[in-house]
Design a protein around this motif. Structure first.
Motif, PDB file in Angstrom:
ATOM      1  N   PHE A   1      15.904   5.252 -38.848  1.00  0.00           N
ATOM      2  CA  PHE A   1      15.454   3.915 -38.487  1.00  0.00           C
ATOM      3  C   PHE A   1      16.623   3.126 -37.918  1.00  0.00           C
ATOM      4  CE2 PHE A   1      12.645   5.552 -41.694  1.00  0.00           C
ATOM      5  CZ  PHE A   1      11.395   5.242 -41.189  1.00  0.00           C
ATOM      6  N   ALA A   2      16.323   2.301 -36.938  1.00  0.00           N
ATOM      7  CA  ALA A   2      17.357   1.524 -36.264  1.00  0.00           C
ATOM      8  C   ALA A   2      17.931   0.419 -37.145  1.00  0.00           C
ATOM      9  CB  ALA A   2      16.804   0.923 -34.971  1.00  0.00           C
ATOM     10  N   SER A   3      17.157  -0.021 -38.127  1.00  0.00           N
ATOM     11  CA  SER A   3      17.621  -1.116 -38.987  1.00  0.00           C
ATOM     12  C   SER A   3      16.968  -1.016 -40.356  1.00  0.00           C
ATOM     13  CB  SER A   3      17.263  -2.473 -38.363  1.00  0.00           C
ATOM     14  OG  SER A   3      15.845  -2.644 -38.368  1.00  0.00           O
ATOM     15  N   ARG A   4      17.533  -1.727 -41.287  1.00  0.00           N
ATOM     16  CA  ARG A   4      16.961  -1.790 -42.637  1.00  0.00           C
ATOM     17  C   ARG A   4      15.577  -2.428 -42.594  1.00  0.00           C
ATOM     18  NH1 ARG A   4      18.810  -1.369 -48.031  1.00  0.00           N
ATOM     19  NH2 ARG A   4      16.933  -1.665 -49.263  1.00  0.00           N
ATOM     20  N   ALA A   5      15.393  -3.433 -41.749  1.00  0.00           N
ATOM     21  CA  ALA A   5      14.095  -4.103 -41.624  1.00  0.00           C
ATOM     22  C   ALA A   5      13.026  -3.125 -41.141  1.00  0.00           C
ATOM     23  CB  ALA A   5      14.198  -5.299 -40.684  1.00  0.00           C
ATOM     24  N   GLU A   6      13.382  -2.273 -40.184  1.00  0.00           N
ATOM     25  CA  GLU A   6      12.441  -1.273 -39.680  1.00  0.00           C
ATOM     26  C   GLU A   6      12.078  -0.281 -40.797  1.00  0.00           C
ATOM     27  OE1 GLU A   6      12.799   2.299 -36.551  1.00  0.00           O
ATOM     28  OE2 GLU A   6      13.380   0.345 -35.735  1.00  0.00           O
ATOM     29  N   LEU A   7      13.059   0.130 -41.576  1.00  0.00           N
ATOM     30  CA  LEU A   7      12.816   1.016 -42.718  1.00  0.00           C
ATOM     31  C   LEU A   7      11.896   0.354 -43.729  1.00  0.00           C
ATOM     32  CD1 LEU A   7      13.353   3.472 -44.563  1.00  0.00           C
ATOM     33  CD2 LEU A   7      15.426   2.277 -45.323  1.00  0.00           C
ATOM     34  N   ASP A   8      12.170  -0.903 -44.076  1.00  0.00           N
ATOM     35  CA  ASP A   8      11.337  -1.634 -45.042  1.00  0.00           C
ATOM     36  C   ASP A   8       9.884  -1.708 -44.582  1.00  0.00           C
ATOM     37  OD1 ASP A   8      13.476  -2.066 -46.761  1.00  0.00           O
ATOM     38  OD2 ASP A   8      13.920  -4.057 -45.948  1.00  0.00           O
ATOM     39  N   GLU A   9       9.666  -2.002 -43.293  1.00  0.00           N
ATOM     40  CA  GLU A   9       8.304  -2.081 -42.746  1.00  0.00           C
ATOM     41  C   GLU A   9       7.602  -0.728 -42.831  1.00  0.00           C
ATOM     42  OE1 GLU A   9       6.317  -4.452 -41.563  1.00  0.00           O
ATOM     43  OE2 GLU A   9       7.733  -6.095 -41.746  1.00  0.00           O
ATOM     44  N   ALA A  10       8.297   0.334 -42.471  1.00  0.00           N
ATOM     45  CA  ALA A  10       7.696   1.673 -42.500  1.00  0.00           C
ATOM     46  C   ALA A  10       7.354   2.078 -43.930  1.00  0.00           C
ATOM     47  CB  ALA A  10       8.640   2.684 -41.861  1.00  0.00           C
ATOM     48  N   LEU A  11       8.243   1.803 -44.869  1.00  0.00           N
ATOM     49  CA  LEU A  11       7.970   2.122 -46.274  1.00  0.00           C
ATOM     50  C   LEU A  11       6.774   1.334 -46.798  1.00  0.00           C
ATOM     51  CD1 LEU A  11      11.578   2.286 -47.728  1.00  0.00           C
ATOM     52  CD2 LEU A  11       9.959   4.183 -47.533  1.00  0.00           C
ATOM     53  N   ALA A  12       6.719   0.060 -46.467  1.00  0.00           N
ATOM     54  CA  ALA A  12       5.607  -0.777 -46.918  1.00  0.00           C
ATOM     55  C   ALA A  12       4.275  -0.265 -46.386  1.00  0.00           C
ATOM     56  CB  ALA A  12       5.832  -2.232 -46.497  1.00  0.00           C
ATOM     57  N   ARG A  13       4.235   0.102 -45.112  1.00  0.00           N
ATOM     58  CA  ARG A  13       2.997   0.649 -44.532  1.00  0.00           C
ATOM     59  C   ARG A  13       2.611   1.966 -45.208  1.00  0.00           C
ATOM     60  NH1 ARG A  13       5.499  -0.985 -39.774  1.00  0.00           N
ATOM     61  NH2 ARG A  13       6.079   1.178 -39.326  1.00  0.00           N
ATOM     62  N   HIS A  14       3.601   2.811 -45.451  1.00  0.00           N
ATOM     63  CA  HIS A  14       3.347   4.100 -46.109  1.00  0.00           C
ATOM     64  C   HIS A  14       2.786   3.891 -47.521  1.00  0.00           C
ATOM     65  CE1 HIS A  14       3.915   8.358 -46.959  1.00  0.00           C
ATOM     66  NE2 HIS A  14       4.493   8.001 -48.095  1.00  0.00           N
ATOM     67  N   ILE A  15       3.386   3.006 -48.271  1.00  0.00           N
ATOM     68  CA  ILE A  15       2.924   2.716 -49.628  1.00  0.00           C
ATOM     69  C   ILE A  15       1.537   2.086 -49.597  1.00  0.00           C
ATOM     70  CG2 ILE A  15       3.349   1.247 -51.645  1.00  0.00           C
ATOM     71  CD1 ILE A  15       6.379   1.792 -51.125  1.00  0.00           C
ATOM     72  N   ALA A  16       1.312   1.144 -48.680  1.00  0.00           N
ATOM     73  CA  ALA A  16       0.000   0.495 -48.570  1.00  0.00           C
ATOM     74  C   ALA A  16      -1.082   1.520 -48.256  1.00  0.00           C
ATOM     75  CB  ALA A  16       0.034  -0.594 -47.501  1.00  0.00           C
ATOM     76  N   ASP A  17      -0.780   2.463 -47.384  1.00  0.00           N
ATOM     77  CA  ASP A  17      -1.754   3.517 -47.067  1.00  0.00           C
ATOM     78  C   ASP A  17      -2.102   4.324 -48.313  1.00  0.00           C
ATOM     79  OD1 ASP A  17      -1.753   2.725 -44.416  1.00  0.00           O
ATOM     80  OD2 ASP A  17      -0.450   4.358 -43.737  1.00  0.00           O
ATOM     81  N   GLY A  18      -1.102   4.653 -49.109  1.00  0.00           N
ATOM     82  CA  GLY A  18      -1.344   5.387 -50.348  1.00  0.00           C
ATOM     83  C   GLY A  18      -2.151   4.582 -51.350  1.00  0.00           C
ATOM     84  N   LEU A  19      -1.844   3.303 -51.475  1.00  0.00           N
ATOM     85  CA  LEU A  19      -2.610   2.446 -52.382  1.00  0.00           C
ATOM     86  C   LEU A  19      -4.070   2.370 -51.944  1.00  0.00           C
ATOM     87  CD1 LEU A  19      -0.054  -0.467 -52.923  1.00  0.00           C
ATOM     88  CD2 LEU A  19      -0.756   1.242 -54.610  1.00  0.00           C
ATOM     89  N   ARG A  20      -4.293   2.212 -50.637  1.00  0.00           N
ATOM     90  CA  ARG A  20      -5.669   2.167 -50.133  1.00  0.00           C
ATOM     91  C   ARG A  20      -6.425   3.461 -50.439  1.00  0.00           C
ATOM     92  NH1 ARG A  20      -3.386  -0.146 -45.502  1.00  0.00           N
ATOM     93  NH2 ARG A  20      -3.817  -2.361 -45.386  1.00  0.00           N
ATOM     94  N   ARG A  21      -5.778   4.597 -50.221  1.00  0.00           N
ATOM     95  CA  ARG A  21      -6.430   5.886 -50.509  1.00  0.00           C
ATOM     96  C   ARG A  21      -6.809   5.983 -51.985  1.00  0.00           C
ATOM     97  NH1 ARG A  21      -2.512   7.824 -47.016  1.00  0.00           N
ATOM     98  NH2 ARG A  21      -1.180   8.470 -48.737  1.00  0.00           N
ATOM     99  N   GLU A  22      -5.918   5.580 -52.866  1.00  0.00           N
ATOM    100  CA  GLU A  22      -6.198   5.638 -54.304  1.00  0.00           C
ATOM    101  C   GLU A  22      -7.317   4.676 -54.691  1.00  0.00           C
ATOM    102  OE1 GLU A  22      -4.980   7.830 -56.664  1.00  0.00           O
ATOM    103  OE2 GLU A  22      -4.335   8.765 -54.789  1.00  0.00           O
ATOM    104  N   ILE A  23      -7.300   3.490 -54.134  1.00  0.00           N
ATOM    105  CA  ILE A  23      -8.355   2.512 -54.430  1.00  0.00           C
ATOM    106  C   ILE A  23      -9.699   3.034 -53.940  1.00  0.00           C
ATOM    107  CG2 ILE A  23      -9.222   0.214 -53.853  1.00  0.00           C
ATOM    108  CD1 ILE A  23      -6.214  -0.684 -53.898  1.00  0.00           C
ATOM    109  N   ASP A  24      -9.725   3.599 -52.742  1.00  0.00           N
ATOM    110  CA  ASP A  24     -10.971   4.156 -52.212  1.00  0.00           C
ATOM    111  C   ASP A  24     -11.475   5.315 -53.064  1.00  0.00           C
ATOM    112  OD1 ASP A  24     -10.919   2.317 -50.149  1.00  0.00           O
ATOM    113  OD2 ASP A  24     -10.155   3.737 -48.649  1.00  0.00           O
TER     114      ASP A  24
END
Length: 66
Positions: free
Chosen positions: A7-30
């Motif tokens: 990742f080019a920056s820490r902010a880019e890493l944080d965004e990617a991690l958040a999206r990845h985690i959110a996707d996992g949370l959605r799958r579990e909730i579903d």
């Protein structure tokens, strides 16, 4: 299988991690009707947690442990 990514920056890493985690949370909730997430404390995950908090998720169905 995991893949290495750069990742080019820490902010880019944080965004990617958040999206990845959110996707996992959605799958579990579903699949199960709720989700649980455990995060480390300290300052390391703060940027990711800020990004995650801005994602529209059914937070009332999520249990977050810090």
């Amino acid at each position: 299988m995991s893949e290495a990514r750069e990742f080019a920056s820490r902010a880019e890493l944080d965004e990617a991690l958040a999206r990845h985690i959110a996707d996992g949370l959605r799958r579990e909730i579903d699949a199960r009707g709720s989700a649980s997430l455990a995060l480390s404390g300290g300052s390391t995950p703060i940027g990711m947690m800020q990004c995650l908090s801005r994602i529209d998720l059914p937070w009332d169905l999520s249990l977050i442990h810090i």
